[in-house]
Scaffold this motif. Structure first.
Motif, PDB file in Angstrom:
ATOM      1  N   ARG A  64      -0.109   5.116  11.322  1.00  0.00           N
ATOM      2  CA  ARG A  64      -1.196   4.115  11.368  1.00  0.00           C
ATOM      3  C   ARG A  64      -0.922   3.018  10.335  1.00  0.00           C
ATOM      4  NH1 ARG A  64      -1.923   7.642  14.635  1.00  0.00           N
ATOM      5  NH2 ARG A  64      -0.314   6.315  15.518  1.00  0.00           N
ATOM      6  N   LEU A  65      -0.404   3.399   9.186  1.00  0.00           N
ATOM      7  CA  LEU A  65      -0.107   2.395   8.158  1.00  0.00           C
ATOM      8  C   LEU A  65       1.027   1.473   8.624  1.00  0.00           C
ATOM      9  CD1 LEU A  65      -1.376   1.879   5.370  1.00  0.00           C
ATOM     10  CD2 LEU A  65       0.538   3.120   4.347  1.00  0.00           C
ATOM     11  N   VAL A  91       0.834  -1.215   0.000  1.00  0.00           N
ATOM     12  CA  VAL A  91       0.000   0.000   0.000  1.00  0.00           C
ATOM     13  C   VAL A  91       0.870   1.267   0.000  1.00  0.00           C
ATOM     14  CG1 VAL A  91      -1.802   1.261   1.253  1.00  0.00           C
ATOM     15  CG2 VAL A  91      -1.788  -1.251   1.275  1.00  0.00           C
ATOM     16  N   GLN A  96      -8.203   7.362  14.316  1.00  0.00           N
ATOM     17  CA  GLN A  96      -7.562   7.430  12.994  1.00  0.00           C
ATOM     18  C   GLN A  96      -7.470   6.035  12.376  1.00  0.00           C
ATOM     19  OE1 GLN A  96      -3.765   9.143  13.903  1.00  0.00           O
ATOM     20  NE2 GLN A  96      -4.575  11.217  14.227  1.00  0.00           N
ATOM     21  N   MET A  97      -7.139   5.038  13.198  1.00  0.00           N
ATOM     22  CA  MET A  97      -7.018   3.665  12.684  1.00  0.00           C
ATOM     23  C   MET A  97      -8.367   3.150  12.189  1.00  0.00           C
ATOM     24  SD  MET A  97      -5.015   1.177  11.971  1.00  0.00           S
ATOM     25  CE  MET A  97      -3.505   0.995  12.939  1.00  0.00           C
ATOM     26  N   PRO A 118      -6.243  15.070  15.682  1.00  0.00           N
ATOM     27  CA  PRO A 118      -4.852  14.777  16.038  1.00  0.00           C
ATOM     28  C   PRO A 118      -4.769  13.978  17.334  1.00  0.00           C
ATOM     29  CG  PRO A 118      -5.376  17.081  16.516  1.00  0.00           C
ATOM     30  CD  PRO A 118      -6.577  16.501  15.822  1.00  0.00           C
ATOM     31  N   HIS A 119      -3.736  13.172  17.415  1.00  0.00           N
ATOM     32  CA  HIS A 119      -3.465  12.385  18.627  1.00  0.00           C
ATOM     33  C   HIS A 119      -4.686  11.572  19.060  1.00  0.00           C
ATOM     34  CE1 HIS A 119       0.414  14.202  18.810  1.00  0.00           C
ATOM     35  NE2 HIS A 119      -0.095  15.405  18.847  1.00  0.00           N
ATOM     36  N   PRO A 154      -1.522   9.432   7.239  1.00  0.00           N
ATOM     37  CA  PRO A 154      -1.546   8.439   8.335  1.00  0.00           C
ATOM     38  C   PRO A 154      -0.403   7.420   8.261  1.00  0.00           C
ATOM     39  CG  PRO A 154      -3.120   7.823   6.647  1.00  0.00           C
ATOM     40  CD  PRO A 154      -2.519   9.131   6.197  1.00  0.00           C
ATOM     41  N   ASP A 177      -0.251  16.808  14.665  1.00  0.00           N
ATOM     42  CA  ASP A 177      -0.073  15.373  14.423  1.00  0.00           C
ATOM     43  C   ASP A 177      -0.206  15.115  12.918  1.00  0.00           C
ATOM     44  OD1 ASP A 177      -0.191  12.610  14.287  1.00  0.00           O
ATOM     45  OD2 ASP A 177      -2.082  12.419  15.374  1.00  0.00           O
ATOM     46  N   VAL A 178       0.888  14.747  12.269  1.00  0.00           N
ATOM     47  CA  VAL A 178       0.842  14.554  10.806  1.00  0.00           C
ATOM     48  C   VAL A 178      -0.169  13.486  10.406  1.00  0.00           C
ATOM     49  CG1 VAL A 178       3.212  15.288  10.393  1.00  0.00           C
ATOM     50  CG2 VAL A 178       2.745  12.882  10.818  1.00  0.00           C
ATOM     51  N   ASN A 179      -0.447  12.552  11.313  1.00  0.00           N
ATOM     52  CA  ASN A 179      -1.326  11.427  10.966  1.00  0.00           C
ATOM     53  C   ASN A 179      -2.773  11.850  10.713  1.00  0.00           C
ATOM     54  OD1 ASN A 179       0.354   8.847  11.280  1.00  0.00           O
ATOM     55  ND2 ASN A 179       0.862  10.050  13.096  1.00  0.00           N
ATOM     56  N   VAL A 180      -3.132  13.054  11.101  1.00  0.00           N
ATOM     57  CA  VAL A 180      -4.500  13.507  10.824  1.00  0.00           C
ATOM     58  C   VAL A 180      -4.670  13.830   9.333  1.00  0.00           C
ATOM     59  CG1 VAL A 180      -4.288  16.001  11.205  1.00  0.00           C
ATOM     60  CG2 VAL A 180      -6.371  14.815  11.901  1.00  0.00           C
ATOM     61  N   VAL A 181      -3.547  13.994   8.640  1.00  0.00           N
ATOM     62  CA  VAL A 181      -3.558  14.225   7.185  1.00  0.00           C
ATOM     63  C   VAL A 181      -2.865  13.084   6.445  1.00  0.00           C
ATOM     64  CG1 VAL A 181      -2.643  15.714   5.345  1.00  0.00           C
ATOM     65  CG2 VAL A 181      -3.658  16.743   7.379  1.00  0.00           C
ATOM     66  N   PRO A 229      -8.636  14.859   7.353  1.00  0.00           N
ATOM     67  CA  PRO A 229      -9.282  13.676   6.758  1.00  0.00           C
ATOM     68  C   PRO A 229      -9.285  12.440   7.654  1.00  0.00           C
ATOM     69  CG  PRO A 229      -7.163  14.121   5.724  1.00  0.00           C
ATOM     70  CD  PRO A 229      -7.471  15.312   6.593  1.00  0.00           C
ATOM     71  N   PHE A 230      -8.457  12.416   8.696  1.00  0.00           N
ATOM     72  CA  PHE A 230      -8.498  11.283   9.634  1.00  0.00           C
ATOM     73  C   PHE A 230      -9.048  11.717  10.992  1.00  0.00           C
ATOM     74  CE2 PHE A 230      -6.139   9.690   6.163  1.00  0.00           C
ATOM     75  CZ  PHE A 230      -6.546   8.364   6.072  1.00  0.00           C
ATOM     76  N   LEU A 288      -8.857   4.631   8.804  1.00  0.00           N
ATOM     77  CA  LEU A 288      -7.960   3.999   7.826  1.00  0.00           C
ATOM     78  C   LEU A 288      -8.423   2.587   7.465  1.00  0.00           C
ATOM     79  CD1 LEU A 288      -5.347   4.100   6.179  1.00  0.00           C
ATOM     80  CD2 LEU A 288      -4.103   3.376   8.231  1.00  0.00           C
ATOM     81  N   GLU A 325       1.572   0.700  11.671  1.00  0.00           N
ATOM     82  CA  GLU A 325       0.960  -0.191  12.664  1.00  0.00           C
ATOM     83  C   GLU A 325       0.172  -1.315  11.977  1.00  0.00           C
ATOM     84  OE1 GLU A 325       0.526   3.586  15.725  1.00  0.00           O
ATOM     85  OE2 GLU A 325      -1.277   2.656  14.915  1.00  0.00           O
ATOM     86  N   MET A 326      -0.503  -0.981  10.878  1.00  0.00           N
ATOM     87  CA  MET A 326      -1.233  -2.028  10.142  1.00  0.00           C
ATOM     88  C   MET A 326      -0.262  -3.057   9.578  1.00  0.00           C
ATOM     89  SD  MET A 326      -4.315  -0.125   8.060  1.00  0.00           S
ATOM     90  CE  MET A 326      -5.003  -1.696   7.498  1.00  0.00           C
ATOM     91  N   GLU A 364      -2.072  -6.519   8.949  1.00  0.00           N
ATOM     92  CA  GLU A 364      -3.360  -6.163   8.325  1.00  0.00           C
ATOM     93  C   GLU A 364      -3.192  -5.717   6.884  1.00  0.00           C
ATOM     94  OE1 GLU A 364      -5.865  -4.716  12.213  1.00  0.00           O
ATOM     95  OE2 GLU A 364      -4.176  -3.499  11.551  1.00  0.00           O
TER      96      GLU A 364
END
Lengths: 154, 244
Positions: free
Chosen positions: A100-101, A39, B53-54, B47-48, A97, A91-95, B43-44, B57, A103-104, A109
């Protein structure tokens, strides 16, 4: 919670005035189960490494984001001033992720993460104009053995 | 985003996308999309909030296992965790907002504001290890001087080497804004909402006043690019009621 009905009338009208051509929905590319897929993230958030050239208005090119990128190496130079940056700031993961990827992947997963992810700046161009950029990115994704792209707007 | 999905699938790459504006996604018919009821820029969701978020995703990528397309548009069922929309912020500089501020008044106020917030920004850097206020190519005081220079009659500020004058101006304002948001969110108290932060920046800070003062100047510029920045890349639509 934010929906069009929660926005200012000007913001909602602007979003609904965008040129939205109808695509056929096909091809609809099949593939292996998610847990076997490799991915990549493709974002239109105008992200790039801090050392990369910033996106200018109507910039229709892409920037490459290595899979091992760290949050401190990411910047955003999107042309629009009409969306929140404070979430990304925190948090960069809000845009994007990326954690999170990871972690998958660790949880089995998904099969693998791409070596490279891609970013464009999603303003200042019409939908059909992104085709050459998309095809170039697709060729690079194939070379990276990617068989699934997560598309993330901002 | 929908166009990207279509063109990537045409080239053999399966895609699953996030949709922030369901109405537009319905029209454009990308192969697989998950609509999320979150604000633009998130989009997720929040934050924190790694578990949330997971979930987003996993919901998006799960569309890749579906075979009932083409055109799958699912709705994510939950709203994002809320920030505190009642949290108030403290502007550390008592900026009197003179009725007809000139360049030097505004610049002095912006520089003083930066100095006052600097300890909080240093704390933000300690906790986050990064700043996104880096895109203009200028340090934060140079960004203020560059932006304020456009208020001087017949000025023609020089951008850094290799940079475009108009882009540098919009990125200078963006850096100044982001730097302040980083600093103010390092202060103690509940996390403010994005709207609280935007209202604070545009309504309470010297830098917001500087950006608002630039708006009419840019609209009258002889440079098409500067007019373009003034028209659409300076003041968000949701804050344009503050323009005179």
């Amino acid at each position: 919670m934010v929906r069009l009905s929660d926005m200012t009338a000007d913001d909602a009208a602007h979003l609904l005035s965008k040129n939205c051509p109808s695509f056929p929905g096909e091809p609809f590319v099949a593939g292996p189960p998610l847990k076997e897929r490799r991915v990549a993230i493709v974002t239109t958030a105008g992200l790039h490494r801090t050392t990369d050239t910033v996106f200018d208005l109507t910039d229709i090119g892409y920037r490459v984001i290595p899979g091992n990128v760290q949050a401190a190496d990411l910047a955003m130079s999107h042309a629009s001033v009409n969306f929140d940056r404070s979430g990304f700031q925190d948090d960069v993961n809000v845009v994007f992720p990326i954690d999170r990827l990871r972690e998958m992947k660790a949880a089995g997963e998904i099969g693998a993460m791409a070596d490279f992810h891609y970013s464009v700046m999603g303003a200042g161009w019409e939908p059909h104009e992104i085709e050459p950029t998309a095809l170039e990115m697709a060729a690079l994704l194939h070379q990276d053995n990617v068989d699934a792209a997560l598309l993330v707007p901002v | 985003m929908s166009a990207l999905g279509h063109f990537l699938e045409t080239a053999g790459i399966a895609t699953a996308g996030i949709s922030l504006v369901r109405e537009n996604t319905e029209l454009m018919r990308p192969p697989r999309a998950l609509w999320v009821p979150f604000e633009l820029g998130r989009p997720f969701g929040a934050p924190h909030a790694p578990a949330f978020q997971m979930r987003v995703l996993l919901s998006a990528l799960a569309l890749l296992d579906r075979t009932d397309g083409p055109v799958i548009l699912e709705d994510f069922p939950d709203d994002a965790p809320e920030s505190d929309s009642t949290a108030s912020l403290v502007c550390p500089v008592n900026f009197p907002k003179p009725p007809n501020p000139d360049e030097s008044d505004l610049l002095r106020a912006v520089l003083a504001e930066t100095a006052s917030l600097a300890p909080w920004h240093a704390l933000f850097m300690e906790t986050h290890g990064r700043s996104i206020a880096t895109v203009s190519g200028l340090d934060i005081d140079a960004a203020a001087r560059y932006a304020a220079a456009f208020l001087e009659p017949r000025s023609n500020p020089e951008p850094p080497e290799g940079r475009d004058q108009a882009s540098t101006l919009r990125f200078a304002i963006e850096d100044l804004r982001n730097w302040r948001l980083e600093a103010i969110t390092a202060q103690p108290g509940p996390k403010p909402s994005s709207k609280t932060l935007a209202d604070w920046f545009w309504g309470e800070t010297a830098t917001g006043a500087l950006a608002l003062a630039l708006h009419p100047v840019l609209l009258e510029s002889t440079s098409p690019r500067l007019r373009q920045v003034g028209k659409g890349q300076l003041v968000p639509r949701a804050q344009q009621h503050r323009l005179g």
